[in-house]
Design an enzyme around this catalytic site. Structure first.
Site, PDB file in Angstrom:
ATOM      1  N   CYS A  14      30.471  40.819  39.484  1.00 48.55           N
ATOM      2  CA  CYS A  14      28.732  41.343  39.003  1.00 48.55           C
ATOM      3  C   CYS A  14      28.506  40.312  38.059  1.00 48.55           C
ATOM      4  CB  CYS A  14      28.919  42.439  38.238  1.00 48.55           C
ATOM      5  SG  CYS A  14      29.487  44.204  39.349  1.00 48.55           S
ATOM      6  N   ARG A  57      28.901  33.451  41.374  1.00 51.57           N
ATOM      7  CA  ARG A  57      29.881  34.484  41.163  1.00 51.57           C
ATOM      8  C   ARG A  57      30.371  35.258  42.392  1.00 51.57           C
ATOM      9  NH1 ARG A  57      30.118  35.285  35.522  1.00 51.57           N
ATOM     10  NH2 ARG A  57      30.907  37.404  35.630  1.00 51.57           N
ATOM     11  N   TRP A  73      28.796  43.048  42.747  1.00 54.99           N
ATOM     12  CA  TRP A  73      29.897  42.924  43.647  1.00 54.99           C
ATOM     13  C   TRP A  73      30.464  44.357  43.693  1.00 54.99           C
ATOM     14  CZ3 TRP A  73      35.498  42.389  43.347  1.00 54.99           C
ATOM     15  CH2 TRP A  73      36.040  41.656  44.207  1.00 54.99           C
ATOM     16  N   ASN A 110      28.796  45.096  34.115  1.00 51.97           N
ATOM     17  CA  ASN A 110      29.889  44.522  34.962  1.00 51.97           C
ATOM     18  C   ASN A 110      31.279  44.823  34.146  1.00 51.97           C
ATOM     19  OD1 ASN A 110      31.492  42.387  35.951  1.00 51.97           O
ATOM     20  ND2 ASN A 110      30.906  40.700  34.441  1.00 51.97           N
ATOM     21  N   GLY A 111      32.062  45.153  34.958  1.00 50.48           N
ATOM     22  CA  GLY A 111      33.299  45.695  34.580  1.00 50.48           C
ATOM     23  C   GLY A 111      33.592  47.091  35.175  1.00 50.48           C
ATOM     24  N   GLU A 139      48.127  25.880  48.822  1.00 47.48           N
ATOM     25  CA  GLU A 139      46.490  25.687  48.389  1.00 47.48           C
ATOM     26  C   GLU A 139      45.765  25.200  49.638  1.00 47.48           C
ATOM     27  OE1 GLU A 139      44.851  26.684  46.319  1.00 47.48           O
ATOM     28  OE2 GLU A 139      43.047  25.374  46.504  1.00 47.48           O
ATOM     29  N   LYS A 154      42.538  27.441  51.174  1.00 50.93           N
ATOM     30  CA  LYS A 154      41.325  26.697  51.200  1.00 50.93           C
ATOM     31  C   LYS A 154      40.910  27.247  52.686  1.00 50.93           C
ATOM     32  CE  LYS A 154      40.659  26.472  48.160  1.00 50.93           C
ATOM     33  NZ  LYS A 154      40.331  26.569  46.626  1.00 50.93           N
ATOM     34  N   GLU A 200      39.976  30.888  53.249  1.00 56.43           N
ATOM     35  CA  GLU A 200      38.885  31.525  52.627  1.00 56.43           C
ATOM     36  C   GLU A 200      37.403  30.977  52.794  1.00 56.43           C
ATOM     37  OE1 GLU A 200      39.533  29.039  48.341  1.00 56.43           O
ATOM     38  OE2 GLU A 200      38.458  30.919  48.340  1.00 56.43           O
ATOM     39  N   HIS A 243      62.843  29.807  59.099  1.00 62.63           N
ATOM     40  CA  HIS A 243      63.265  31.154  58.893  1.00 62.63           C
ATOM     41  C   HIS A 243      62.407  32.057  59.228  1.00 62.63           C
ATOM     42  CE1 HIS A 243      66.655  29.271  56.897  1.00 62.63           C
ATOM     43  NE2 HIS A 243      65.805  28.482  56.236  1.00 62.63           N
ATOM     44  N   LYS A 256      33.587  34.444  42.718  1.00 60.93           N
ATOM     45  CA  LYS A 256      33.914  33.348  41.836  1.00 60.93           C
ATOM     46  C   LYS A 256      34.870  33.712  40.691  1.00 60.93           C
ATOM     47  CE  LYS A 256      34.144  28.983  40.760  1.00 60.93           C
ATOM     48  NZ  LYS A 256      35.038  28.207  41.326  1.00 60.93           N
TER      49      LYS A 256
HETATM   50  C1  F6R Z   1      40.159  30.131  45.532  1.00 57.67           C
HETATM   51  C2  F6R Z   1      39.916  30.515  44.300  1.00 57.67           C
HETATM   52  C3  F6R Z   1      40.702  31.762  43.554  1.00 57.67           C
HETATM   53  C4  F6R Z   1      40.956  31.645  42.163  1.00 57.67           C
HETATM   54  C5  F6R Z   1      41.483  32.853  41.376  1.00 57.67           C
HETATM   55  C6  F6R Z   1      41.595  32.458  40.064  1.00 57.67           C
HETATM   56  O1  F6R Z   1      39.308  28.938  45.929  1.00 57.67           O
HETATM   57  O2  F6R Z   1      38.990  29.981  43.598  1.00 57.67           O
HETATM   58  O3  F6R Z   1      41.906  31.972  44.161  1.00 57.67           O
HETATM   59  O4  F6R Z   1      41.869  30.411  42.062  1.00 57.67           O
HETATM   60  O5  F6R Z   1      40.662  33.780  41.673  1.00 57.67           O
HETATM   61  O6  F6R Z   1      40.576  32.428  39.273  1.00 57.67           O
HETATM   62  P1  F6R Z   1      40.429  31.644  38.101  1.00 57.67           P
HETATM   63  O7  F6R Z   1      41.026  30.331  38.103  1.00 57.67           O
HETATM   64  O8  F6R Z   1      39.042  31.723  37.540  1.00 57.67           O
HETATM   65  O9  F6R Z   1      41.389  32.633  37.086  1.00 57.67           O
END
Ligand code: F6R
Length: 596
Positions: A2, A28, A74, A100-101, A470, A474, A477, A493, A591
């Site tokens: 949010c 976000r 959200w 928000n929350g 990672e 990527k 997602e 394994h 985000k």
């Molecule tokens: C993936 C991504 C998420 C964040 C995770 C933690 O591309 O961005 O996996 O890394 O939500 O977010 P932060 O770093 O803001 O704590």
């Protein structure tokens, strides 16, 4: 997650500011949006879907008014529908609220309010707030007193803002969810994050937990929970609106991948001397040598933490990594001598904040490694080190991951007390080498070759193992395709059962002692007919084992994985691009994840 925007000003700009703000908060992640304008009465407009859907539903005559609030939602309580979108009002439409929350005691509050005759129109936890305000107004309380009374009954996390008909004031409060105030020439702003109003002002005041704000066209008054006025510091933000635009790229993600050389230069600036192998982090001058280090983080930041922990251990500092959501201080040796490092680009991730708060409670020393000045992590930890990556808008973290890797390498040097001069030289050379990768990458052609594959596997050893994780994150997602990352030795394994001709395997083979073992793993997957893409700094040797090569310059065993990751970012981007995915705002993702 949010997002909140609010504005009060006599320049007739409320509608424009709110809509610009909502667009600035889109990064976000959200699934519905709405605004409320306070004039003689309240006008509330809200829609499921994108901000564009809300804009299309607004009256042609404009929004008018002096004060207004807006929200991108959200979903947490109730699906994304018009009714569940914010702002929410009470029965008599005497107040409109955005939040928000999560209100943890909303069910009890709602039951009491319903028993008292209040009728609810949504499934949200938020809607209890306007009804609580209505109850207080009915006792003769002023709008401000009613707002404070309602907020005092909330348990959980909240950033909340409210407007009342016939009033120019926006009231706001925060507890464990971000809220920042903006000081303009013709009016004043509030938002979950600075990009929402950076187009209008760069002068900000960060609201602290437990504080309230009264925002008027002529000024801002911040008070504590008891109502006493609090002195606030106005900070100047260094971002300009141009930074937050796409600058000609199709997507923020591609722009941010290409910004990595600059991000790393900023991260390293005035911190590393290659002459004598010293690393100086000014922000950490007061950090005393500590005992063991525990990292807490989520998602991409967790992968950076895994990489950083290995760096620390290599320099003799004991270090462990924990997924923040699994961190339990009562089952771990966490004491005053422990340094708990929260790796979090946003500085607002609820799981990471919860772990850091738990560490604070048991007296550990806490350190926030973050990109976001003034974030909750930055303010609540004993120490903070900024990764200085600049604003990252795309939901998929790219330049912040690279900056976290480099910042963690420098943190290792700081905690170990010394760094090999050669490593400092390599760190300083790294931004140019990232540029080299960007200039020469054939990732787009590789992506085109494998865009139709069923699934993607990523393997690497040592410093490359977190990069394999990672690379897979990527890929999944932003392409919505199945992808898994493994420490290369683990493949045999279990995961090997999944490998076949429709599952390309990306193998990171960069110049360290374990490279020959990874070559053995490549032979294993080749025997199962899987195509192999080698990401390597030794193309002549490793190329013989692979169907495709993504070459990177050599930056030594510890730093070459930073370069390998850039190639994987590009492959994921181009596969997603070919598949026409919503790259900057992948489905179901946000985000900044501010719920646990
Ligand atoms: C993936 C991504 C998420 C964040 C995770 C933690 O591309 O961005 O996996 O890394 O939500 O977010 P932060 O770093 O803001 O704590």
């Amino acid at each position: 997650m949010c997002g909140i925007i609010g504005y009060t000003g006599t320049d007739g700009a409320v509608g424009d500011v709110l809509l610009t703000g909502l667009e600035g908060l889109e990064y976000r992640g959200y699934d519905s949006a709405g605004v409320a304008i306070a004039d003689e009465s309240l006008a509330v407009h809200k829609r499921e879907g994108e901000v564009a859907a809300l804009e299309a539903a607004l009256p042609d005559t404009g929004l008018g008014g002096t004060a207004g609030i807006g929200h991108t939602r959200w979903s947490t309580h109730g699906p994304p529908t018009d009714a569940n979108a914010h702002p929410h009002t009470d029965c008599a439409e005497s107040v409109a609220v955005v939040h928000n929350g999560i209100i943890e005691n909303y069910q009890t509050l709602r039951a009491d309010l319903e028993a008292g005759g209040h009728e609810f129109t949504s499934e949200t936890d938020t809607e209890v707030i306007p009804h609580l305000i209505e109850t207080a107004l009915a006792t003769g309380a002023s709008p401000e007193a009613a707002f404070r009374e309602a907020v005092s009954q909330l348990e959980g996390s909240y950033a909340v803002a409210a407007v009342f008909p016939g009033s120019e004031t926006v009231y706001a409060a925060r507890h464990e969810s971000p809220l920042v105030l903006g000081i303009g020439d013709d009016g004043h702003y509030l938002a979950s994050d600075v990009p929402a109003f950076i187009e209008y002002t760069d002068r900000v005041v960060y609201l602290e937990d437990g504080q309230f704000a009264r925002v008027n066209p002529s000024g801002i008054v911040v008070t504590d929970a008891q109502g006493a006025v609090v002195e606030t510091a106005v900070e100047q933000i260094a971002w300009d609106p141009e930074d937050a635009g796409k600058a000609g790229y199709d997507h923020y993600m591609l722009k941010e991948i290409n910004e990595q050389p600059q991000a790393l230069r900023q991260c390293l600036r005035e911190r590393v001397s290659e002459l004598d192998g010293t690393v100086t982090i000014d922000e950490l001058a007061a950090l005393e040598p500590t005992g063991p280090v525990q990292f807490v983080a989520c998602g991409t930041s967790y992968h950076a933490a895994l990489y950083g922990a290995r760096f620390l251990r290599a320099q003799g500092v004991p270090a462990q990594c924990f997924l923040a959501s699994e961190y339990t201080v009562d089952q771990l040796p966490v004491g005053e001598e422990t340094l708990v490092v929260g790796v979090t680009q946003s500085g607002e991730t609820a799981d990471t904040m919860s772990a850091l708060r738990a560490a604070n409670r048991v007296g550990a020393t806490t350190l926030a490694l973050t990109n976001t000045v003034g974030s909750s992590a930055a303010r609540e930890c004993d120490h903070v080190m900024y990764i200085r990556a600049g604003p990252e808008i795309s939901v998929a973290a790219t330049k912040t991951f690279a900056s976290q890797q480099v910042a963690l390498a420098m943190l290792a040097a700081t905690l170990a007390g010394e760094t090999p001069t050669a490593l400092c030289e390599r760190l300083r050379a790294l931004p140019d080498q990232v540029q080299q990768v960007l200039d020469m990458s054939n990732a787009r052609a590789v992506a085109e070759a494998y865009e139709a594959s069923d699934a993607y596997f990523f393997i690497g050893r040592g410093y490359n193992a977190p990069v394999a994780l990672e690379g897979a994150l990527k890929m999944k997602e932003i392409t919505y395709k199945h992808a898994e990352g493994f420490a290369a030795g683990e493949l045999k394994h279990g995961p090997l059962a999944l490998v076949g001709e429709q599952t390309p395997v990306f193998a990171m083979v960069t110049g360290d002692a374990s490279a020959s073992k990874t070559l053995g793993n490549i032979k294993e997957v080749e025997a199962r007919d899987a195509p192999v893409v080698a990401v390597t700094d030794s193309p002549a040797v490793v190329g013989q084992y692979a169907d495709h090569v993504l070459e990177v310059p050599s930056a030594g065993p510890r730093l070459t994985p930073v370069l390998a990751n850039v190639q994987l970012q590009l492959v994921a981007y181009w596969v997603a691009n070919r598949l026409g995915r919503s790259i900057d705002k992948p489905r179901n993702l946000a985000k900044s994840v501010t719920v646990e």
